[in-house]
Write an enzyme that holds these catalytic residues in place. Structure first.
Site, mmCIF file in Angstrom:
data_model
loop_
_atom_site.group_PDB
_atom_site.id
_atom_site.type_symbol
_atom_site.label_atom_id
_atom_site.label_comp_id
_atom_site.label_asym_id
_atom_site.label_seq_id
_atom_site.Cartn_x
_atom_site.Cartn_y
_atom_site.Cartn_z
ATOM 1 N N GLY A 131 -1.580 -5.261 6.774
ATOM 2 C CA GLY A 131 -2.196 -5.443 8.091
ATOM 3 C C GLY A 131 -1.739 -6.729 8.764
ATOM 4 N N THR A 132 -1.599 -7.786 7.996
ATOM 5 C CA THR A 132 -1.207 -9.078 8.576
ATOM 6 C C THR A 132 0.176 -8.982 9.217
ATOM 7 O OG1 THR A 132 -2.538 -10.234 6.936
ATOM 8 C CG2 THR A 132 -0.804 -11.517 8.016
ATOM 9 N N GLN B 84 -9.691 -2.017 9.774
ATOM 10 C CA GLN B 84 -11.015 -1.692 9.225
ATOM 11 C C GLN B 84 -11.516 -0.307 9.623
ATOM 12 O OE1 GLN B 84 -12.754 -3.108 6.962
ATOM 13 N NE2 GLN B 84 -11.701 -5.070 6.779
ATOM 14 N N SER C 259 -3.697 -0.812 7.138
ATOM 15 C CA SER C 259 -3.357 -1.421 5.850
ATOM 16 C C SER C 259 -3.811 -0.516 4.709
ATOM 17 C CB SER C 259 -4.063 -2.780 5.758
ATOM 18 O OG SER C 259 -3.902 -3.331 4.474
ATOM 19 N N ALA C 260 -2.961 -0.371 3.676
ATOM 20 C CA ALA C 260 -3.253 0.576 2.585
ATOM 21 C C ALA C 260 -4.442 0.149 1.720
ATOM 22 C CB ALA C 260 -2.018 0.738 1.698
ATOM 23 N N HIS C 261 -4.579 -1.173 1.483
ATOM 24 C CA HIS C 261 -5.594 -1.552 0.477
ATOM 25 C C HIS C 261 -7.022 -1.480 1.004
ATOM 26 C CE1 HIS C 261 -6.689 -5.919 1.354
ATOM 27 N NE2 HIS C 261 -5.641 -5.785 2.139
ATOM 28 N N THR D 117 14.712 -3.877 1.934
ATOM 29 C CA THR D 117 14.550 -2.623 1.195
ATOM 30 C C THR D 117 13.069 -2.257 1.143
ATOM 31 O OG1 THR D 117 16.487 -3.127 -0.122
ATOM 32 C CG2 THR D 117 14.963 -1.492 -1.046
ATOM 33 N N CYS E 272 -14.855 -20.871 2.161
ATOM 34 C CA CYS E 272 -14.710 -22.165 1.511
ATOM 35 C C CYS E 272 -13.299 -22.670 1.771
ATOM 36 C CB CYS E 272 -14.941 -22.002 0.016
ATOM 37 S SG CYS E 272 -15.695 -23.432 -0.681
#
Ligand SMILES: Cc1ncc(COP(=O)(O)O)c(C=O)c1O
Length: 391
Positions: free
Chosen positions: A71-72, A179, A199-201, A238, A326
Site C-alpha cells: 500500500g505504501t 482498508q 495491499s495484500a496483507h 523483477t 510510541c
C-alpha cells in the site's frame, strides 16, 4: 490460554489457501517472468492470472493493475508519479490530515520539492467536508488524494461525491483503499476514481505486495523505480511472483466471501459494542456511526489510558492496538483524532478493535469480560470514580 486477535486493520493472517498457492513458486516454479523459456513463461502465466484475480475483485481490467511492494508504494507511485508527470499543468495537490502516513509523508516530501499541498478539513467523525473541498480546487490542482476508509477510526469517505467533483473540475482522483478492499464492495466501474491503492496483507495475503489501479486513459505516471521495463515501465524490478500469486489468490477468496464476511463481522462488532455499552460506564466511541468499516470499533474509557488497557488485554491473550504511537520513547497522540478535534485528554485513552474472519461469536463475551475487568482494575488503581463519569 486461547488468544484472540483483534488487530486486523494492522495486518491479517495469511489464508491457508493463499499459502498453498504461493509455495510452488518458491520450489519448482521459480522462473523469472521476463525469461523466454518454459520456466519464465510459466511464471508469466501466474502473474497474468493474479492480475485478472485482482482486477476482478475491484471491477477493473487487468491492464489497469500495476503490482507494487504494498500500500505504501502504491500511494507513493500514485501521488508522486502524478504530481511529477503533471508538473507543467500545475503544482497543487489536495489531501487531508486523516490520511495514512504513506499519503501524508509523500505529500510532505512533495512540498519540499516545491509542490503546494492543500488540506481539506474533516468533521468530528473524520468525514471530509465536500463543500470545503470544492472551494480548495484551483486551476493549479492536478490531484486529489483522499482515502476510502480510515485505518484508525474506520470512517468511510464519500468518494463517489469526491470523484464526481474531481471529474467536473478536470482533476485526477486517487483513493487509498487499503482498508476497504475486501471489507466492503469496491467497484471501479461505479466509483469515479482514477487511481486506487490496495495491499495484500490487509486481506489475508502476504506482506510486501500490493497493487495500484490506474484507470485506462489516465496520463502516464512518472515511475518511482526505473529498471528493466516491468509492469509496462511503471515499476521496474523483477516481480515478486510468489507474493503476487498470494495477492491474486487472496483477492479471489475475498471476492467469493465479501458479503458473508461483511455481514458476519459487522454483527460481531455490533454485538461487542452493545455488550461494552451495557456493562462498562464511561465508554466513548469514535468514527462515523453509519459510514464506517464493518469490522472496526474505536473507543475509549474515561479514566483509563489506552496503552495501559492494551497491556492488560495483551496479558489476557487479547490483541488490540492503541490510538497513540510510541516514537523515540514518547507517546504521540493520533493525528487522525487531532484532525477530528478530539481533546488531547481523550486521545490517550483510546484503543482500536478491528475484527476479522477468525473471530467467533463467543470471543465477544470473553473480550467484554476482559475489558470490564481491566477497566475496573485500572480505575481503582488511579482512584477514578465511575460515578463521576463525565457525559
Ligand atoms: C490506509 C492505509 N494505507 C496504506 C497502508 C500501508 O500499506 P502497506 O503496509 O502495505 O505498505 C496502510 C497500512 O496500515 C493503511 O492502513
Amino acid at each position: 490460554m486461547q488468544q484472540i486477535y483483534l488487530d486486523h486493520n494492522a495486518t491479517t493472517p495469511v489464508d491457508k489457501e493463499v499459502l498453498e498457492a504461493m509455495l510452488p513458486l518458491f520450489r519448482d516454479a521459480f522462473g523469472n517472468p521476463s525469461s523466454a523459456h518454459a520456466r519464465g513463461r510459466a511464471a508469466r502465466v501466474c502473474l497474468d492470472q493474479a492480475r485478472e484475480q485482482v482486477a476482478a475483485l475491484i471491477g477493473a481490467h487487468p491492464v489497469e493493475i500495476t503490482f507494487t511492494s504494498g500500500g505504501t508504494e502504491s500511494d507513493n507511485l500514485a501521488i508522486t508519479g502524478t504530481a511529477r508527470a503533471l508538473k507543467n499543468k500545475g503544482n497543487h495537490i489536495i489531501t487531508s490530515r486523516v490520511e495514512h502516513p504513506a499519503v501524508l509523508n509523500t505529500c510532505e516530501e512533495l512540498r519540499k520539492e516545491g509542490f503546494d499541498i492543500g488540506y481539506v478539513p474533516v468533521d468530528s467523525h473524520g468525514r471530509i467536508d465536500c463543500s470545503a473541498l470544492a472551494d480548495l480546487i484551483t486551476d493549479e490542482t492536478t490531484l486529489i488524494t483522499l482515502q476510502h476508509g480510515n485505518s484508525e477510526v474506520g470512517t468511510l469517505q464519500p468518494i463517489e461525491k469526491i470523484g464526481e467533483l474531481a471529474r467536473a473540475r478536470g482533476v485526477l482522483f486517487h483513493t487509498d483503499a487499503v482498508q476497504t478492499v475486501s471489507k466492503i464492495a469496491v467497484d471501479t466501474q461505479i466509483l469515479p476514481v482514477d487511481l486506487l491503492s490496495l495491499s495484500a496483507h490487509k486481506m489475508y495475503g502476504p506482506k510486501g505486495v500490493g497493487a495500484l489501479y490506474i484507470r485506462r486513459g489516465t496520463p502516464p505516471l512518472s515511475p518511482l523505480i526505473s529498471g528493466g521495463g516491468q509492469e509496462k515501465k511503471r515499476r521496474g524490478g523483477t516481480e515478486n511472483v510468489p507474493g503476487i500469486v498470494g495477492l491474486g489468490k487472496a483477492a479471489e477468496i475475498a471476492q467469493s466471501r465479501l458479503e458473508s464476511d461483511q455481514s458476519r463481522v459487522s454483527e460481531l462488532r455490533n454485538d461487542l459494542r452493545r455488550q461494552i455499552e451495557s456493562r462498562i460506564p464511561g465508554a466513548r466511541f469514535y468514527g462515523h456511526p453509519e459510514f464506517c468499516l464493518p469490522n472496526t470499533l474505536y473507543l475509549g474509557f474515561d479514566g483509563v489510558e489506552g496503552q495501559t488497557l492494551m497491556i492488560h488485554l495483551d496479558l489476557s491473550g487479547i490483541f488490540v492496538s492503541t490510538g497513540t504511537a510510541c516514537s523515540s520513547g514518547s507517546i504521540l497522540p493520533s493525528e487522525v483524532l487531532g484532525a477530528m478535534a478530539v481533546p488531547e485528554s481523550e486521545m490517550v485513552q483510546t484503543i482500536r478493535i478491528s475484527l476479522g474472519r477468525g473471530n467467533q461469536t463467543e470471543d465477544m463475551t470473553r473480550v467484554s469480560d476482559a475489558l470490564e475487568k481491566a477497566v475496573l482494575e485500572i480505575r481503582s488503581k488511579t482512584g477514578f470514580s465511575a460515578g463521576a463519569v463525565p457525559k
